[in-house]
Design an enzyme around this catalytic site. Structure first.
Site, PDB file in Angstrom:
ATOM      1  N   ASP A   1       0.872  -1.182   0.000  1.00  0.00           N
ATOM      2  CA  ASP A   1       0.000   0.000   0.000  1.00  0.00           C
ATOM      3  C   ASP A   1       0.906   1.229   0.000  1.00  0.00           C
ATOM      4  O   ASP A   1       1.196   1.818   1.038  1.00  0.00           O
ATOM      5  CB  ASP A   1      -0.915  -0.021   1.220  1.00  0.00           C
ATOM      6  N   ALA A   2       1.355   1.581  -1.196  1.00  0.00           N
ATOM      7  CA  ALA A   2       2.379   2.614  -1.353  1.00  0.00           C
ATOM      8  C   ALA A   2       1.854   3.900  -1.971  1.00  0.00           C
ATOM      9  O   ALA A   2       2.452   4.954  -1.820  1.00  0.00           O
ATOM     10  CB  ALA A   2       3.514   2.067  -2.227  1.00  0.00           C
ATOM     11  N   LYS A   3       0.743   3.778  -2.721  1.00  0.00           N
ATOM     12  CA  LYS A   3       0.110   4.931  -3.391  1.00  0.00           C
ATOM     13  C   LYS A   3       1.117   5.758  -4.183  1.00  0.00           C
ATOM     14  O   LYS A   3       1.153   6.979  -4.102  1.00  0.00           O
ATOM     15  CB  LYS A   3      -0.637   5.793  -2.369  1.00  0.00           C
ATOM     16  N   ARG A   4       1.914   5.065  -4.982  1.00  0.00           N
ATOM     17  CA  ARG A   4       2.896   5.742  -5.815  1.00  0.00           C
ATOM     18  C   ARG A   4       2.226   6.280  -7.080  1.00  0.00           C
ATOM     19  O   ARG A   4       1.121   5.888  -7.435  1.00  0.00           O
ATOM     20  CB  ARG A   4       4.036   4.798  -6.177  1.00  0.00           C
TER      21      ARG A   4
ATOM     22  N   THR B   1      -0.410  -0.285  -4.770  1.00  0.00           N
ATOM     23  CA  THR B   1      -1.417   0.742  -5.013  1.00  0.00           C
ATOM     24  C   THR B   1      -0.762   1.936  -5.699  1.00  0.00           C
ATOM     25  O   THR B   1       0.350   2.344  -5.350  1.00  0.00           O
ATOM     26  CB  THR B   1      -2.081   1.190  -3.698  1.00  0.00           C
TER      27      THR B   1
END
Length: 275
Positions: free
Chosen positions: A94-97, A121
């Site tokens: 869950d990194a939201k890069r 993510t």
């Protein structure tokens, strides 16, 4: 891992649970501070206690990055522990890069080559060239932020143009970048009524659904509005499971909380004729 393999795990465990390893060092039981790596010791106990009840784990990278190098080491040990002991479990970063192509290429290399996650993510704001590098990895998934459960989601995600809300445009546009075998979408459980609209656009994709548990989302509503012929859901619960207890029996308390969710999921899978 293919969508069929994920579905086989769902049927085997009668669960579509994803346990979020939001392992805040300030919230883990105090007695673990005597170990050489308290967060890893915590994660290991949670994983051993819940592995047969969940099909996925999702470390939120903020909790590891905030500790600097030691946090990255903890994250790597956590992923390696799951891979070695429970290889059938799906692991999500869950990194939201989300950045320009060259940078995204290196993010993809970090999470898929160096760390061996199954999925990451990704924020879609910068468009196709920021997402494509992640999609070049066979057997790996981009999980694109579509409709989130936070209060600020209404600032942009519901803005409508030509009868199309922004989150719908994100899904409509991005579904041509990949397939249901390498792309999923984040859809918050607190927006469960929107799942019917999302399923009209993306009927076969898996959806990662946060917001059940501590955030108040309804698991039953998520299942009834979002389930497809392969279940198509990975419903995440973090704090409600991993911090169910704060004493020496924290792992047993986590298992009890996960079991409660799994049993409800089993009923919902049977209701949907998937078991």
């Amino acid at each position: 891992m293919t969508s069929r393999e994920i579905f086989e795990q769902i049927k085997k465990k009668q669960s579509f649970l994803c346990v979020g390893l939001d392992s805040d060092v300030n919230k883990i039981p105090r007695f673990l501070y005597d170990t050489t790596d308290p967060v890893f010791a915590f994660n290991k106990e949670i994983i051993d206690a819940t592995h047969d009840l969940t099909v996925a784990y999702k470390p939120n990278l903020a909790f590891y990055e905030s500790m600097g190098v030691s946090g990255w080491n903890t994250l790597e040990k956590t992923v390696n522990y799951i891979r070695y002991n429970y290889p059938d479990i799906f692991i999500i970063a869950d990194a939201k890069r989300g950045d320009i192509g060259n940078t995204s290429n290196l993010y993809a290399k970090a999470f898929f080559d160096a760390m061996d996650f199954d999925a990451v993510t990704v924020a879609p704001y910068m468009g196709e060239d920021s997402v494509k590098p992640f999609l070049t990895y066979v057997g790996k998934y981009v999980i694109l932020l579509a409709l989130t459960s936070n209060k600020g989601a209404s600032d942009f995600q519901y803005v409508k143009e030509n009868d199309e809300r922004l989150f719908e445009k994100v899904i409509n546009t991005s579904k041509d970048w990949g397939t249901e075998e390498n792309m999923m979408y984040v859809v918050g459980a607190t927006r469960a009524e929107m799942l019917q609209d999302i399923r009209k656009i993306a009927p076969k994709h898996f959806l990662l659904v946060p917001g059940v548990g501590a955030q108040g989302g309804s698991l039953a509503e998520v299942a009834r509005n979002g389930m497809n012929e392969q279940c198509g859901l990975l419903v995440n619960s973090s704090r409600g499971i991993i911090f169910a207890g704060d004493g020496e029996d924290f792992a047993q308390k986590a298992r009890a909380a996960a079991t409660e969710v799994q049993q409800e999921m089993a009923s919902l899978l049977k209701e949907g004729s998937l078991l």
